[in-house]
Design a protein around this motif. Structure first.
Motif, short mmCIF file in Angstrom:
data_model
loop_
_atom_site.label_atom_id
_atom_site.label_comp_id
_atom_site.label_asym_id
_atom_site.label_seq_id
_atom_site.Cartn_x
_atom_site.Cartn_y
_atom_site.Cartn_z
N VAL A 220 -5.83 -6.44 -2.48
CA VAL A 220 -5.97 -5.72 -1.21
C VAL A 220 -4.63 -5.63 -0.49
CG1 VAL A 220 -7.05 -5.80 1.06
CG2 VAL A 220 -8.39 -6.36 -0.96
N PHE A 221 -3.89 -6.74 -0.45
CA PHE A 221 -2.59 -6.74 0.21
C PHE A 221 -1.64 -5.74 -0.46
CE2 PHE A 221 1.78 -8.39 0.52
CZ PHE A 221 1.93 -8.43 1.89
N SER A 222 -1.60 -5.74 -1.80
CA SER A 222 -0.71 -4.82 -2.53
C SER A 222 -1.11 -3.38 -2.28
CB SER A 222 -0.76 -5.14 -4.02
OG SER A 222 -0.32 -6.45 -4.28
N LEU A 223 -2.41 -3.11 -2.27
CA LEU A 223 -2.87 -1.73 -2.03
C LEU A 223 -2.45 -1.25 -0.66
CD1 LEU A 223 -4.56 0.70 -2.92
CD2 LEU A 223 -6.58 -0.46 -1.99
N VAL A 224 -2.61 -2.08 0.35
CA VAL A 224 -2.22 -1.68 1.71
C VAL A 224 -0.71 -1.45 1.80
CG1 VAL A 224 -2.07 -2.49 4.10
CG2 VAL A 224 -4.18 -2.82 2.80
N ILE A 225 0.08 -2.35 1.19
CA ILE A 225 1.54 -2.22 1.24
C ILE A 225 2.01 -0.97 0.51
CG2 ILE A 225 3.71 -3.26 0.48
CD1 ILE A 225 2.48 -4.53 2.97
N VAL A 226 1.41 -0.68 -0.64
CA VAL A 226 1.81 0.52 -1.40
C VAL A 226 1.48 1.78 -0.61
CG1 VAL A 226 1.23 1.90 -3.43
CG2 VAL A 226 1.67 -0.55 -3.68
N MET A 227 0.30 1.84 -0.04
CA MET A 227 -0.08 3.03 0.73
C MET A 227 0.77 3.17 1.99
SD MET A 227 -4.24 2.99 0.33
CE MET A 227 -4.40 4.60 1.09
N LEU A 228 1.06 2.04 2.65
CA LEU A 228 1.91 2.08 3.83
C LEU A 228 3.32 2.54 3.47
CD1 LEU A 228 2.44 1.46 6.83
CD2 LEU A 228 2.91 -0.91 6.17
N GLY A 229 3.87 1.97 2.39
CA GLY A 229 5.21 2.36 1.96
C GLY A 229 5.29 3.84 1.60
N TYR A 230 4.26 4.33 0.89
CA TYR A 230 4.25 5.75 0.53
C TYR A 230 4.21 6.63 1.77
CZ TYR A 230 2.79 10.19 -1.48
OH TYR A 230 2.72 11.52 -1.82
N ALA A 231 3.37 6.25 2.74
CA ALA A 231 3.25 7.03 3.97
C ALA A 231 4.57 7.03 4.75
CB ALA A 231 2.12 6.49 4.83
N LEU A 232 5.23 5.89 4.84
CA LEU A 232 6.49 5.81 5.58
C LEU A 232 7.58 6.65 4.93
CD1 LEU A 232 6.60 2.00 6.44
CD2 LEU A 232 6.13 3.90 8.00
N LEU A 233 7.60 6.68 3.61
CA LEU A 233 8.66 7.41 2.91
C LEU A 233 8.41 8.91 2.84
CD1 LEU A 233 9.37 4.96 -0.06
CD2 LEU A 233 10.83 5.40 1.93
N ASN A 234 7.16 9.31 2.65
CA ASN A 234 6.87 10.71 2.37
C ASN A 234 6.41 11.51 3.58
OD1 ASN A 234 6.93 11.21 -0.81
ND2 ASN A 234 6.18 9.14 -0.41
N PHE A 235 5.96 10.88 4.62
CA PHE A 235 5.47 11.61 5.79
C PHE A 235 6.32 11.34 7.03
CE2 PHE A 235 1.53 10.85 3.23
CZ PHE A 235 1.38 12.16 2.79
N ARG A 236 7.52 10.80 6.81
CA ARG A 236 8.40 10.55 7.94
C ARG A 236 9.00 11.86 8.44
NH1 ARG A 236 11.29 9.67 3.37
NH2 ARG A 236 13.48 10.34 3.31
#
Length: 281
Positions: A73-89
Motif C-alpha cells: 500500500v505504501f509503495s502504491l501511494v508513493i508511486v502514484m504520488l510521484g507520477y502525479a507530481l512529475l507529470n501533472f506539475r
C-alpha cells in the motif's frame, strides 16, 4: 503589467482518456519493486523478540504478512504520488488554472476496492489465527488473574491456592487466564507469549496461552492505569510440571477478597470442572 487570462481548454478529459494516459503496467511494476525492497529490509528484523509460547510463531507470521501488505500500500501511494507530481506539475511561468478534469470512475473504484480487499483479508487472517490460538485443549489449566493499582495477584483452582506478585505455569500445557480488574482497566501482557488482553472492571476477560519455553519473564501492564503504571510488573516463571507442582503445593489459601471464582469456565473454585482440569497437572 497584468497577466493575460488563460483560455479555457477546448477539450475536457473524460474517464477513458485519462485512464489511457496512465502507464498502469509501469506503475504496478514500480509498486511491486518498492514492496520487495521494503519487505526485504523489514522482514529480517525480529520485532517481537524471543518466542515463548505456541502462539508466538503464528502471531509473528501474521505480523510479517501485514508488513508485506503495508509495504504494498505504501509503495502504491508513493508511486502514484510521484507520477502525479512529475507529470501533472505546472510548467515554469504557467500561472493559469489547471485543466478541468472530471472524476475518474475506474480510479475511484480501484482505490476503494484495493483497500477493502486488503482489510477484509487481514481481518479474516487475524480471526483465523486468533481462533486457532484460543481453541481449548483437553486438560487445560485455569488461573485467575487479579489486577489492581499497582499489583498482580493470582489464584489457582482445585484446591484454591494464592500467589502474590509471582505467576508460575507449567511448560507445554495450555493455560486459560480468567482476568479480573479490581479498580480500573489494566492490560495483561507477557511479550514472549505475544498475547495481550485488557482486564476490565465488572467483566471477566480471558486469555489463552500455551507456554513452550522454560524461563523467567515479566508480566507487564500495558494500559495506562495511574501514576504507578510503569512499575506494575510481576515475575512469570515457566517451569517443568514437577517443579510447578512442588511450588503450587506450598502456596497458601487465598484471602477472602480473592475467592469466589477459581478460574473455571463453568463455575466457582473447587467445582467439578476446575477440579478435573487441575487433576491433570
Amino acid at each position: 503589467m497584468s497577466t493575460p487570462e488563460r483560455q479555457a481548454p477546448d477539450v475536457v478529459h473524460d474517464d477513458e482518456r485519462l485512464t489511457q494516459r496512465l502507464p498502469v503496467a509501469k506503475m504496478f511494476a514500480a509498486t511491486l519493486a518498492g514492496t520487495a525492497v521494503i519487505s526485504a529490509v523489514m522482514l529480517p528484523i525480529h520485532w517481537n523478540g524471543v518466542e515463548g509460547s505456541t502462539a508466538a510463531s503464528k502471531i509473528d507470521t501474521l505480523l510479517d504478512v501485514m508488513i508485506v501488505l503495508s509495504s504494498f500500500v505504501f509503495s502504491l501511494v508513493i508511486v502514484m504520488l510521484g507520477y502525479a507530481l512529475l507529470n501533472f506539475r505546472a510548467k515554469p511561468g504557467d500561472e493559469g488554472d489547471g485543466e478541468p478534469i472530471h472524476g475518474n470512475t475506474r480510479l475511484e473504484v480501484a482505490w476503494t476496492l484495493i483497500p477493502t480487499v486488503i482489510v477484509l483479508f487481514g481481518a479474516g487472517y487475524s480471526w483465523a489465527t486468533l481462533n486457532s490460538i484460543e481453541k481449548r485443549h483437553p486438560g487445560h489449566m485455569n488461573v485467575n488473574v487479579y489486577s489492581q493499582q499497582y499489583a498482580w495477584n493470582f489464584t489457582y483452582p482445585g484446591p484454591d491456592r494464592f500467589s502474590r506478585g509471582v505467576l508460575h505455569v507449567p511448560v507445554d500445557r495450555q493455560v486459560v487466564f480468567s482476568m479480573h480488574a479490581l479498580d480500573v482497566i489494566h492490560s495483561f501482557w507477557v511479550p514472549e507469549w505475544r498475547i495481550k488482553k485488557d482486564n476490565v472492571p465488572g467483566i471477566t476477560t480471558q486469555a489463552v496461552v500455551t507456554p513452550d519455553r522454560i524461563g523467567t519473564y515479566s508480566l507487564i501492564c500495558t494500559e495506562l492505569c495511574g501514576f504507578g503504571h510503569s512499575t506494575m510488573r510481576a515475575t512469570v516463571v515457566v517451569e517443568s510440571r514437577q517443579d510447578f507442582q512442588k511450588w503450587l503445593s506450598a502456596l497458601p489459601k487465598p484471602p477472602p477478597e480473592y475467592t469466589g471464582n477459581g478460574g473455571s469456565d463453568t463455575g466457582p473454585s473447587g467445582g467439578p470442572e476446575s477440579a478435573a482440569a487441575q487433576a491433570g497437572a
